[in-house]
Design a protein around this motif. Structure first.
Motif, PDB file in Angstrom:
ATOM      1  N   ALA A 349       0.567  -1.438   0.357  1.00 36.53           N
ATOM      2  CA  ALA A 349       0.244  -0.077   0.240  1.00 36.53           C
ATOM      3  C   ALA A 349       0.765   1.205  -0.101  1.00 36.53           C
ATOM      4  CB  ALA A 349      -0.809   0.269   1.108  1.00 36.53           C
ATOM      5  N   ASP A 350       2.050   1.164   0.568  1.00 37.00           N
ATOM      6  CA  ASP A 350       2.826   2.177   0.681  1.00 37.00           C
ATOM      7  C   ASP A 350       3.295   2.409  -1.525  1.00 37.00           C
ATOM      8  OD1 ASP A 350       2.554   2.556   3.219  1.00 37.00           O
ATOM      9  OD2 ASP A 350       4.761   1.020   2.994  1.00 37.00           O
ATOM     10  N   LEU A 351       3.110   1.223  -2.321  1.00 40.35           N
ATOM     11  CA  LEU A 351       3.725   1.958  -3.943  1.00 40.35           C
ATOM     12  C   LEU A 351       2.394   3.048  -4.142  1.00 40.35           C
ATOM     13  CD1 LEU A 351       6.159  -0.727  -4.173  1.00 40.35           C
ATOM     14  CD2 LEU A 351       6.792   1.204  -2.591  1.00 40.35           C
ATOM     15  N   VAL A 352       2.682   3.529  -4.656  1.00 36.38           N
ATOM     16  CA  VAL A 352       1.456   5.397  -5.273  1.00 36.38           C
ATOM     17  C   VAL A 352       1.733   5.060  -7.126  1.00 36.38           C
ATOM     18  CG1 VAL A 352       0.313   6.570  -5.864  1.00 36.38           C
ATOM     19  CG2 VAL A 352       1.292   6.264  -3.815  1.00 36.38           C
ATOM     20  N   PRO A 353       1.795   4.462  -7.835  1.00 34.03           N
ATOM     21  CA  PRO A 353       1.941   4.696  -9.413  1.00 34.03           C
ATOM     22  C   PRO A 353       2.625   5.669  -9.871  1.00 34.03           C
ATOM     23  CG  PRO A 353       0.378   3.032  -9.634  1.00 34.03           C
ATOM     24  CD  PRO A 353       0.254   3.836  -7.731  1.00 34.03           C
ATOM     25  N   ALA A 354       4.184   6.186 -10.230  1.00 34.27           N
ATOM     26  CA  ALA A 354       4.135   7.278 -10.954  1.00 34.27           C
ATOM     27  C   ALA A 354       4.284   6.944 -12.359  1.00 34.27           C
ATOM     28  CB  ALA A 354       5.501   7.479 -10.024  1.00 34.27           C
ATOM     29  N   PRO A 355       4.625   7.984 -13.097  1.00 29.16           N
ATOM     30  CA  PRO A 355       5.098   8.495 -14.868  1.00 29.16           C
ATOM     31  C   PRO A 355       6.329   6.817 -14.816  1.00 29.16           C
ATOM     32  CG  PRO A 355       3.979  10.379 -13.770  1.00 29.16           C
ATOM     33  CD  PRO A 355       4.978   9.362 -12.803  1.00 29.16           C
ATOM     34  N   ALA A 356       6.176   6.591 -15.798  1.00 24.86           N
ATOM     35  CA  ALA A 356       7.787   5.900 -16.010  1.00 24.86           C
ATOM     36  C   ALA A 356       8.470   6.559 -16.924  1.00 24.86           C
ATOM     37  CB  ALA A 356       6.658   4.648 -17.202  1.00 24.86           C
ATOM     38  N   GLY A 357       9.331   5.910 -17.383  1.00 21.10           N
ATOM     39  CA  GLY A 357      10.662   6.290 -18.340  1.00 21.10           C
ATOM     40  C   GLY A 357      11.318   5.249 -19.320  1.00 21.10           C
ATOM     41  N   VAL A 358      11.422   5.575 -20.889  1.00 23.73           N
ATOM     42  CA  VAL A 358      12.091   4.867 -21.163  1.00 23.73           C
ATOM     43  C   VAL A 358      13.730   5.181 -22.017  1.00 23.73           C
ATOM     44  CG1 VAL A 358      11.869   3.668 -23.769  1.00 23.73           C
ATOM     45  CG2 VAL A 358      10.084   4.481 -23.386  1.00 23.73           C
ATOM     46  N   ARG A 359      14.165   3.396 -22.046  1.00 26.45           N
ATOM     47  CA  ARG A 359      15.328   4.410 -22.532  1.00 26.45           C
ATOM     48  C   ARG A 359      16.091   3.540 -23.872  1.00 26.45           C
ATOM     49  NH1 ARG A 359      20.095   2.591 -18.666  1.00 26.45           N
ATOM     50  NH2 ARG A 359      21.664   1.594 -19.488  1.00 26.45           N
ATOM     51  N   ALA A 360      16.466   4.446 -24.125  1.00 24.54           N
ATOM     52  CA  ALA A 360      16.972   3.933 -25.642  1.00 24.54           C
ATOM     53  C   ALA A 360      18.578   3.241 -25.141  1.00 24.54           C
ATOM     54  CB  ALA A 360      17.317   5.628 -25.751  1.00 24.54           C
ATOM     55  N   GLN A 361      18.233   2.013 -26.014  1.00 22.01           N
ATOM     56  CA  GLN A 361      19.131   0.958 -25.410  1.00 22.01           C
ATOM     57  C   GLN A 361      19.835   0.853 -26.894  1.00 22.01           C
ATOM     58  OE1 GLN A 361      21.519   0.083 -22.898  1.00 22.01           O
ATOM     59  NE2 GLN A 361      22.795  -0.543 -24.250  1.00 22.01           N
ATOM     60  N   ALA A 362      21.400   1.271 -27.463  1.00 19.63           N
ATOM     61  CA  ALA A 362      21.533   0.158 -28.626  1.00 19.63           C
ATOM     62  C   ALA A 362      21.834  -0.784 -28.292  1.00 19.63           C
ATOM     63  CB  ALA A 362      22.703   1.270 -29.191  1.00 19.63           C
ATOM     64  N   VAL A 363      21.641  -2.137 -29.648  1.00 22.02           N
ATOM     65  CA  VAL A 363      21.709  -3.325 -29.186  1.00 22.02           C
ATOM     66  C   VAL A 363      22.868  -3.345 -30.824  1.00 22.02           C
ATOM     67  CG1 VAL A 363      20.848  -5.621 -29.508  1.00 22.02           C
ATOM     68  CG2 VAL A 363      19.773  -3.422 -28.219  1.00 22.02           C
ATOM     69  N   LEU A 364      23.464  -4.010 -31.257  1.00 22.22           N
ATOM     70  CA  LEU A 364      24.079  -5.193 -32.298  1.00 22.22           C
ATOM     71  C   LEU A 364      23.562  -6.119 -32.325  1.00 22.22           C
ATOM     72  CD1 LEU A 364      27.850  -5.225 -31.126  1.00 22.22           C
ATOM     73  CD2 LEU A 364      27.395  -2.673 -31.738  1.00 22.22           C
ATOM     74  N   ARG A 365      23.852  -5.949 -33.874  1.00 24.31           N
ATOM     75  CA  ARG A 365      23.113  -7.114 -34.238  1.00 24.31           C
ATOM     76  C   ARG A 365      23.046  -8.266 -33.556  1.00 24.31           C
ATOM     77  NH1 ARG A 365      21.015  -8.748 -39.605  1.00 24.31           N
ATOM     78  NH2 ARG A 365      21.588  -6.610 -40.028  1.00 24.31           N
ATOM     79  N   ASP A 366      24.412  -8.357 -33.172  1.00 21.97           N
ATOM     80  CA  ASP A 366      24.412  -9.757 -32.237  1.00 21.97           C
ATOM     81  C   ASP A 366      24.006 -10.361 -30.778  1.00 21.97           C
ATOM     82  OD1 ASP A 366      26.092  -8.738 -30.523  1.00 21.97           O
ATOM     83  OD2 ASP A 366      27.747  -9.509 -31.159  1.00 21.97           O
ATOM     84  N   GLY A 367      23.332  -9.768 -30.280  1.00 19.90           N
ATOM     85  CA  GLY A 367      22.250  -9.458 -29.278  1.00 19.90           C
ATOM     86  C   GLY A 367      23.241  -8.315 -28.296  1.00 19.90           C
ATOM     87  N   THR A 368      24.527  -8.132 -28.624  1.00 20.49           N
ATOM     88  CA  THR A 368      24.997  -6.874 -27.179  1.00 20.49           C
ATOM     89  C   THR A 368      24.616  -6.168 -26.953  1.00 20.49           C
ATOM     90  OG1 THR A 368      27.448  -8.224 -28.291  1.00 20.49           O
ATOM     91  CG2 THR A 368      27.274  -6.898 -26.884  1.00 20.49           C
TER      92      THR A 368
END
Length: 414
Positions: A349-368
């Motif tokens: 009950a102590d946790l009140v939803p707050a706005p989310a963010g999105v991380r722009a994560q670069a990914v290589l073709r091999d999944g790195t």
């Protein structure tokens, strides 16, 4: 869109450029770049195109507001060097312009025995990066955070908090650049012998000698519009936050020991400049590049992610980790359980939803997962292709590095 049409004015046989440097993206990195260019070369004409009605509407304005110390990052990497330098510069910048900030320090807490070697490795890494670190036993944790429990911890005194949205606005004002909000880029025409012309969704055309791509969540797409193959794909990860209804439980900043296999720092506790305490983020795949909730789905963008081989390789390699993150996303009880490892007194009950963010994560073709800042150049163009956290902390040094490259190109073409 072509240079040789009636929109183009010929002056002394040459193209009339609207500006010297055109920056795409009005987040903190793009605005820091504009600021650095005009500081290093006064009189340089800089224009910034931002698709939103104001600055810092995405990664910059939706993060936890932490000024990172640089302790997590590989010694010698851009992240390590720029975060350590940038943290000190960000505090100075905020003080100079009266922007709300504080140097609070933070705890990194081990709650399981298997985390102790990783905690000790962080101590060594911090010292290699020139960061003062204090090691704490279980009983000493209470000196800083009476309600936090753990087997051991380290205290990092140079960590702080600030209002990055206010920083971005100040950078925009102080840069002297022309900032055009509501200007979404839809086409880029680059002619190495002439320059770069950009068309916006509103039909405006802006011509420049050099283009700078600081488009964040869309930086790979802008690179391809320019004609440069970025070699990476942005895979968006949503970070979901809660606000603590009983902020008195947390004095400052409290982090778990991160898993070195991932660029994410885990669910942490952050007392912000407004006195509230945010808890999070987790890290779950977003269904759109600006997918701030499960209901936000953009089929074209989702198809782009799913067509990238690296996205499937990440899923196969780290499905157990991902399953845990998804569970915490859909179950508040599971999220609360993760928080209680650090803060036993917290209740669902102590946790009140707050706005989310999105991380722009670069990914290589091999999944790195690209684990450092990534800046690449093409003819008359500089692309910032990976600048997630701690990019806000490091934004002033990043801006100077991009500016250095831009001014070198500008000197060669003018």
């Amino acid at each position: 869109m072509h240079y040789r049409n009636r929109e183009v004015e010929q002056v002394r046989g040459r193209i009339a450029h609207d500006c010297d440097v055109l920056v795409i993206g009005g987040g903190i990195v793009g605005l820091s770049t504009a600021y650095a260019i005009t500081r290093a070369a006064p009189g340089t004409r800089v224009t910034v195109l931002e698709k939103e009605p104001g600055p810092a509407r995405h990664q910059t304005g939706r993060n936890s507001g932490v000024i990172h110390s640089g302790i997590y990052y590989r010694p010698g990497s851009l992240k390590a060097r720029y975060a350590v330098r940038g943290a000190a510069e960000m505090v100075k910048f905020c003080a100079e312009y009266g922007i709300a900030h504080a140097v609070t320090g933070k705890l990194i807490v081990a709650t399981e025995r298997e985390e102790l070697p990783r905690l000790h490795a962080l101590v060594q890494r911090g010292r290699e990066n020139g960061i003062p670190v204090r090691e704490l036993g279980a009983a000493q944790i209470a000196e800083y955070e009476p309600e936090v429990r753990g087997l051991a911890a380290i205290h990092v005194g140079t960590t702080g908090i600030c209002d990055y949205g206010a920083v971005a606005r100040q950078l925009a004002d102080a840069s002297g650049a022309q900032i055009r909000y509501g200007s979404r880029v839809v086409r880029v025409d680059r002619r190495p012998e002439l320059g770069v012309a950009v068309r916006t969704a509103g039909g405006d055309v802006v011509r420049a000698h050099v283009l700078v791509n600081c488009a964040g969540l869309y930086c790979d797409e802008v690179a391809r519009l320019t004609g440069d193959e970025p070699g990476v794909r942005i895979v968006p990860f949503r970070g979901e936050y809660y606000e603590l209804a009983r902020p008195e439980l947390v004095r400052g900043l409290v982090y778990p020991v991160p898993d070195p296999a991932f660029p994410f720092l885990g669910v942490h506790l952050t007392r912000g400049i407004d006195g509230g305490v945010h808890i999070g983020p987790n890290a779950v795949p977003a269904l759109a590049r600006e997918g701030y909730g499960w209901t936000v789905v953009r089929p074209r963008e989702l198809a782009s992610t799913l067509s990238w081989p690296g996205a499937w390789r990440i899923a196969r390699r780290h499905w157990r980790y991902g399953a845990g993150e998804l569970r915490r996303s859909v179950s508040k009880a599971a999220f609360t359980q993760a928080v209680r490892r650090l803060l036993p007194e917290v209740r669902e009950a102590d946790l009140v939803p707050a706005p989310a963010g999105v991380r722009a994560q670069a990914v290589l073709r091999d999944g790195t997962l690209v684990d450092d800042f990534l800046i690449r150049q093409g003819p008359r163009a500089v692309h910032v292709l990976n600048a997630p956290s701690p990019a806000a902390t490091a934004s002033l040094p990043i801006g100077r590095e991009v500016a250095r490259r831009v001014l070198e190109v500008l000197g060669d073409v003018r």
